[in-house]
Scaffold this motif. Structure first.
Motif, PDB file in Angstrom:
ATOM      1  N   HIS A  27       5.600   4.738  21.323  1.00 21.75           N
ATOM      2  CA  HIS A  27       4.054   4.259  20.782  1.00 21.75           C
ATOM      3  C   HIS A  27       3.516   2.906  21.052  1.00 21.75           C
ATOM      4  O   HIS A  27       2.589   2.621  21.485  1.00 21.75           O
ATOM      5  N   ILE A  28       4.479   2.194  20.681  1.00 20.14           N
ATOM      6  CA  ILE A  28       4.311   0.667  20.826  1.00 20.14           C
ATOM      7  C   ILE A  28       4.089   0.327  22.167  1.00 20.14           C
ATOM      8  O   ILE A  28       2.998  -0.488  22.649  1.00 20.14           O
ATOM      9  N   ALA A  29       4.782   0.800  23.048  1.00 21.75           N
ATOM     10  CA  ALA A  29       4.809   0.628  24.601  1.00 21.75           C
ATOM     11  C   ALA A  29       3.290   1.099  25.214  1.00 21.75           C
ATOM     12  O   ALA A  29       2.829   0.614  25.816  1.00 21.75           O
ATOM     13  N   GLU A  62      -2.266   0.363  26.463  1.00 21.53           N
ATOM     14  CA  GLU A  62      -3.817   0.550  26.357  1.00 21.53           C
ATOM     15  C   GLU A  62      -4.860  -0.725  26.080  1.00 21.53           C
ATOM     16  O   GLU A  62      -5.822  -0.936  26.507  1.00 21.53           O
ATOM     17  N   LEU A  63      -4.012  -1.694  25.116  1.00 19.37           N
ATOM     18  CA  LEU A  63      -4.537  -2.893  24.800  1.00 19.37           C
ATOM     19  C   LEU A  63      -4.521  -3.991  26.066  1.00 19.37           C
ATOM     20  O   LEU A  63      -5.196  -5.093  25.387  1.00 19.37           O
ATOM     21  N   HIS A  64      -3.795  -3.653  26.819  1.00 19.29           N
ATOM     22  CA  HIS A  64      -3.538  -4.871  27.862  1.00 19.29           C
ATOM     23  C   HIS A  64      -2.812  -6.302  27.128  1.00 19.29           C
ATOM     24  O   HIS A  64      -3.179  -7.290  27.536  1.00 19.29           O
ATOM     25  N   ALA A  65      -2.036  -6.023  26.137  1.00 15.58           N
ATOM     26  CA  ALA A  65      -1.165  -6.693  25.447  1.00 15.58           C
ATOM     27  C   ALA A  65       0.104  -7.259  25.884  1.00 15.58           C
ATOM     28  O   ALA A  65       0.808  -6.293  26.412  1.00 15.58           O
ATOM     29  N   PHE A  67       1.520 -10.312  18.767  1.00 20.02           N
ATOM     30  CA  PHE A  67       0.630 -10.967  18.259  1.00 20.02           C
ATOM     31  C   PHE A  67      -0.793 -10.586  18.848  1.00 20.02           C
ATOM     32  O   PHE A  67      -1.513 -10.687  18.286  1.00 20.02           O
ATOM     33  N   GLN A  68      -0.609 -10.622  20.261  1.00 21.28           N
ATOM     34  CA  GLN A  68      -1.780 -10.395  21.133  1.00 21.28           C
ATOM     35  C   GLN A  68      -2.175  -8.803  20.658  1.00 21.28           C
ATOM     36  O   GLN A  68      -3.371  -8.747  20.515  1.00 21.28           O
ATOM     37  N   ALA A  69      -1.162  -8.086  20.658  1.00 20.93           N
ATOM     38  CA  ALA A  69      -1.537  -6.673  20.181  1.00 20.93           C
ATOM     39  C   ALA A  69      -2.453  -6.626  18.793  1.00 20.93           C
ATOM     40  O   ALA A  69      -3.395  -5.920  18.833  1.00 20.93           O
TER      41      ALA A  69
END
Length: 308
Positions: A278-280, A285-288, A292-294
């Motif tokens: 899920h994190i990946a 999806e967020l282009h993070a 921290f950026q996510a």
């Protein structure tokens, strides 16, 4: 007369006849000395005499049951004297009881279940429950529902993808049980009639703390009610998708707090592998490129709103 059966079949038949008192062993017979080296001899017993033996056994059983009932009454009467006994701490002995043994916990839960008249509520964090535990719960919960007891259960969203839990819900829901899910839960709880509650032992696995204090039980039940109002019913594909969205938002929320993958997985009742997948997906999806950026991107896109 020779019977066309094996020795094991004969032994099985003898045991069955003994159980009905239809045969008796022949003892001390001078005429039978040396006639058989294959064990004792048996004689047929008239059914009237067998019935008399059974009546005698029934009479002994009834006396034993009467004695047990009398002892139970004595123990119940003794329990009423405990509040007046000296005790340590601010709570009377019956208000908080620490139980170390899993067998004792099960016994107390079964007793509370048998005495339950109105409502049972359970909060089960950690994803799906073990299959054996769910099988045991089916009989108990079906009996409760059959007596008209209302039953509500809270799981985490991850339990929706647990096949044994799905099967359990499919069996008890038609009987009237209500099941809902949330991203995160406040802790494990089972309570009966808002009178007695069980929470986990803080040190011993399988142990429990039994609460009978009205204030403590009321507090826990109110916490359950607040969570219940925000939870998603355990049914329907549309609601399952909503639960998945809630799970992903829960991961984002915990990511934004800087928690590690292992902690997030444990909090949300999912496997570490599922959590990392899920994190990946969220990073993509967020282009993070970092946690921290996510978290920052999730906040700017209003993805951290409170969800059940």
């Amino acid at each position: 007369m020779v019977l066309d059966i094996s020795e094991s079949e004969a032994a099985e038949a003898i045991e069955a006849l003994k159980g009905f008192h239809l045969i008796g062993q022949v003892n001390d017979s001078e005429n039978l000395d040396g006639m058989c080296d294959r064990g004792p001899w048996w004689r047929a017993v008239h059914p009237h005499l067998a019935t008399a033996h059974m009546a005698s056994a029934e009479s002994r059983l009834r006396r034993r049951l009467y004695e047990l009932d009398a002892r139970r009454d004595l123990v119940t009467a003794l329990a009423s004297s405990y509040p007046a006994r000296p005790h340590r701490g601010s709570q009377p002995p019956e208000a908080i009881e620490v139980v170390d043994s899993l067998d004792d916990v099960i016994t107390l839960i079964e007793q509370a279940s048998a005495e339950c008249e109105q409502e049972m509520i359970t909060c089960q964090p950690g994803g799906g429950r073990p299959t054996a535990e769910l099988e045991q719960a089916v009989a108990r919960d079906t009996a409760l529902l059959g007596r008209g007891v209302r039953m509500r259960t809270l799981y985490q969203h991850s339990a929706r993808r647990h096949a044994p839990t799905q099967a359990y819900v499919d069996r008890i829901a038609p009987a009237g049980a209500e099941v809902r899910t949330m991203t995160d839960l406040f802790g494990r709880l089972i309570a009966f009639d808002r009178r007695i509650a069980f929470i986990p032992h803080h040190q011993r696995r399988g142990g429990a703390v039994v609460l009978r204090s009205p204030a403590a039980v009321a507090f826990l039940c109110e916490a359950f009610d607040r969570a219940w109002d925000h939870a998603t019913p355990f049914c329907g594909a549309e609601r399952t998708e909503a639960a998945v969205d809630g799970l992903r938002q829960g991961i984002l929320r915990l990511l934004s707090k800087g928690l590690k993958d292992e902690v997030i997985a444990r909090r949300l009742g999912i496997s570490l592998r599922t959590c990392r997948k899920h994190i990946a997906d969220l990073f993509q999806e967020l282009h993070a490129e970092s946690r921290f950026q996510a978290g920052y991107l999730a906040a700017t896109h209003d993805l951290l709103r409170d969800t059940p």
